[in-house]
Design a protein around this motif. Sequence first.
Motif, PDB file in Angstrom:
ATOM      1  N   UNK A  12      36.757  -5.022  14.476  1.00  0.00           N
ATOM      2  CA  UNK A  12      36.668  -6.405  14.055  1.00  0.00           C
ATOM      3  C   UNK A  12      37.212  -6.562  12.655  1.00  0.00           C
ATOM      4  N   UNK A  13      37.033  -7.745  12.104  1.00  0.00           N
ATOM      5  CA  UNK A  13      37.568  -8.054  10.777  1.00  0.00           C
ATOM      6  C   UNK A  13      36.935  -7.190   9.690  1.00  0.00           C
ATOM      7  N   UNK A  14      35.634  -7.010   9.770  1.00  0.00           N
ATOM      8  CA  UNK A  14      34.933  -6.262   8.732  1.00  0.00           C
ATOM      9  C   UNK A  14      34.633  -4.817   9.095  1.00  0.00           C
ATOM     10  N   UNK A  15      34.691  -4.485  10.371  1.00  0.00           N
ATOM     11  CA  UNK A  15      34.290  -3.129  10.704  1.00  0.00           C
ATOM     12  C   UNK A  15      34.726  -2.660  12.063  1.00  0.00           C
ATOM     13  N   UNK A  16      34.269  -1.459  12.383  1.00  0.00           N
ATOM     14  CA  UNK A  16      34.564  -0.794  13.641  1.00  0.00           C
ATOM     15  C   UNK A  16      33.242  -0.496  14.330  1.00  0.00           C
ATOM     16  N   UNK A  17      33.214  -0.654  15.656  1.00  0.00           N
ATOM     17  CA  UNK A  17      31.983  -0.425  16.408  1.00  0.00           C
ATOM     18  C   UNK A  17      32.154   0.810  17.287  1.00  0.00           C
ATOM     19  N   UNK A  18      31.148   1.683  17.200  1.00  0.00           N
ATOM     20  CA  UNK A  18      31.146   2.926  17.965  1.00  0.00           C
ATOM     21  C   UNK A  18      29.900   2.991  18.836  1.00  0.00           C
ATOM     22  N   UNK A  19      30.038   3.631  19.996  1.00  0.00           N
ATOM     23  CA  UNK A  19      28.830   3.987  20.737  1.00  0.00           C
ATOM     24  C   UNK A  19      28.287   5.232  20.043  1.00  0.00           C
ATOM     25  N   UNK A  20      26.994   5.389  20.117  1.00  0.00           N
ATOM     26  CA  UNK A  20      26.351   6.482  19.404  1.00  0.00           C
ATOM     27  C   UNK A  20      25.056   6.844  20.108  1.00  0.00           C
ATOM     28  N   UNK A  21      24.489   7.921  19.677  1.00  0.00           N
ATOM     29  CA  UNK A  21      23.186   8.338  20.181  1.00  0.00           C
ATOM     30  C   UNK A  21      22.349   8.720  18.974  1.00  0.00           C
ATOM     31  N   UNK A  22      21.088   8.253  18.976  1.00  0.00           N
ATOM     32  CA  UNK A  22      20.233   8.586  17.843  1.00  0.00           C
ATOM     33  C   UNK A  22      19.485   9.889  18.098  1.00  0.00           C
ATOM     34  N   UNK A  23      18.668  10.297  17.129  1.00  0.00           N
ATOM     35  CA  UNK A  23      17.967  11.577  17.229  1.00  0.00           C
ATOM     36  C   UNK A  23      16.929  11.602  18.339  1.00  0.00           C
TER      37      UNK A  23
END
Length: 109
Positions: A12-23
């Motif tokens: 997007x304009x301000x950032x990048x979106x990633x899929x992720x997994x938390x702890x």
Amino acid sequence: GRYSFMDLLGKGHLGTVFSSRNSLNEDVAIKKIDKEKLKSYRFVRQLDEEVKALRSNKHPNVIQLKETLHGEKFFYLIFEKGATDVHEYSKLKKFSNADLREVMIGLFR
């Protein structure tokens, strides 16, 4: 760290979106925002407004903001991860722009 970046979901304009997994092994989406892009007051205000709106949102059909983090170079917005986004869903269901407009208006009533 607490999160492992996986696939790129979008830019997007301000950032990048990633899929992720938390702890805890939960799937999340992370919006990574470069602080360099926030040098303009307009962008800082835009990010502040986005975070305030996301924090106040409690609609069951809208993805929730789980937490915000900041590092030396980036801000991170951590979201619960949905199955798809509005754009992808609209392609699957063949919604018209008028249909999408009605859905979006309904969300903010």
